[in-house]
Design a protein around this motif. Sequence first.
Motif, PDB file in Angstrom:
ATOM      1  N   ARG A  81       3.877  -1.081  -3.130  1.00  0.00           N
ATOM      2  CA  ARG A  81       3.533  -1.085  -1.700  1.00  0.00           C
ATOM      3  C   ARG A  81       2.219  -0.352  -1.458  1.00  0.00           C
ATOM      4  N   ASP A  82       2.011   0.757  -2.166  1.00  0.00           N
ATOM      5  CA  ASP A  82       0.749   1.483  -2.024  1.00  0.00           C
ATOM      6  C   ASP A  82      -0.416   0.617  -2.489  1.00  0.00           C
TER       7      ASP A  82
ATOM      8  N   ARG B  70       9.061   1.272   4.369  1.00  0.00           N
ATOM      9  CA  ARG B  70       9.289   0.704   3.049  1.00  0.00           C
ATOM     10  C   ARG B  70       9.599  -0.783   3.201  1.00  0.00           C
TER      11      ARG B  70
ATOM     12  N   ASN C 287      -1.107  -1.699   0.330  1.00  0.00           N
ATOM     13  CA  ASN C 287      -1.789  -0.913   1.354  1.00  0.00           C
ATOM     14  C   ASN C 287      -3.292  -0.878   1.067  1.00  0.00           C
TER      15      ASN C 287
ATOM     16  N   GLU D 138       7.286   8.640  -0.902  1.00  0.00           N
ATOM     17  CA  GLU D 138       7.454   8.065   0.436  1.00  0.00           C
ATOM     18  C   GLU D 138       6.189   7.303   0.838  1.00  0.00           C
ATOM     19  N   PRO D 139       6.315   6.372   1.797  1.00  0.00           N
ATOM     20  CA  PRO D 139       5.095   5.764   2.347  1.00  0.00           C
ATOM     21  C   PRO D 139       4.198   6.839   2.944  1.00  0.00           C
TER      22      PRO D 139
ATOM     23  N   LEU E 289       2.591  -0.296   6.472  1.00  0.00           N
ATOM     24  CA  LEU E 289       2.822   0.140   5.099  1.00  0.00           C
ATOM     25  C   LEU E 289       2.696   1.658   4.948  1.00  0.00           C
ATOM     26  N   GLU E 290       1.989   2.292   5.859  1.00  0.00           N
ATOM     27  CA  GLU E 290       1.895   3.756   5.841  1.00  0.00           C
ATOM     28  C   GLU E 290       3.177   4.414   6.323  1.00  0.00           C
TER      29      GLU E 290
ATOM     30  N   GLN F 150       7.513   1.571  -4.396  1.00  0.00           N
ATOM     31  CA  GLN F 150       6.521   2.201  -3.532  1.00  0.00           C
ATOM     32  C   GLN F 150       5.139   2.190  -4.151  1.00  0.00           C
TER      33      GLN F 150
END
Length: 338
Positions: free
Chosen positions: A76-77, A111, A80, A320-321, A107-108, A73
């Motif tokens: 992923r952030d 996952r 983002n 979490e997203p 992405l918000e 994550q």
Amino acid sequence: MSDDWKRQIDALHSELVRRDDPAAWVSEADALDASYLYPHLAVRGPVFGLAAREPGDETDWRLLNDVMDGTPQQARDGLNSLLWFKAKDSADGRAERRALLAAVARLEQERINEVTVLGTRYRVVRGEEFARAGDDGLEPPRPTDPEPAVPSWDERPSPPSHDAGFALAPGRDSGVMAGALRLALRGFTYAGDDFPPAFREDARRAVRDYPEVVLLPVSFGVAERSGERWRPRGALMPTPHDARRLLVHGLTEFWPLLYDLDDVERAEFARAADRFKSAGRANEVVVRDQCFRVCRVERMVRVGPDGPEPARPSDVETTEPMKLHPTMDEHGTIRYDE
């Protein structure tokens, strides 16, 4: 040794001979010595980063940042934010901005480990971080590892990424020992009851689906010995001297605050930092009952027919997203009240 293994090692050796590069031969000798002095691999665990494949490039995926995030994550952030700022600063018109912001919106909420935007494929990639270990602990930097011509202990901004732009292409090893390590790591997997069944199953699946290994640029970090174990202290750095400077900063600034040291203890840590700096290219310092060492850290990424391995279902997540940036519309207008 399998025929494939022998063939690849012979090819690497032939290339080394063809280059006739004395510096490369010295590096090979260093690597060979390390294989005897530090014969074991101490695996810390997975690390994550971002890679992309541009439109029209059907072969190479290239890293966008350092593969050092602790969870999928976090990576992923990072994606983002990368896409949000592309929409803000470099989108060519409303259509491009809409496409970028649509990926940000996903992405918000989700996952996801891959997204394609404007023809570019972006992927969260998974690596493994490890160090060599021997009877005296973790491997320190080697004599042939890169050092600045004029080392400085002055504070400086964070060093630039040494992974960004790196091609995740198997078989481009810099020497025979690196090639042998890569080949040996192809079968690496988690084993034993210390790992949950899901971890072991995902690891076996990765060996099958992502059979090749790419070794990332070597990094350097600080580790603290606690009994028979070594614990990482701080971020990875691109050169041994950057890691030494990080160690000095820890001794004089960060750890005294973290451990709430009194004046006597602070003075001991400061004297230890001065001794360490005066020793030049020292890699270890002991203060009170604590031993700190600058260590050589390696990482690998698995690669399959469709590119680098993404995060596994069994990888641990801690967040979490979520929405990371203000709302932006297709015109580039940013609203801070939503």
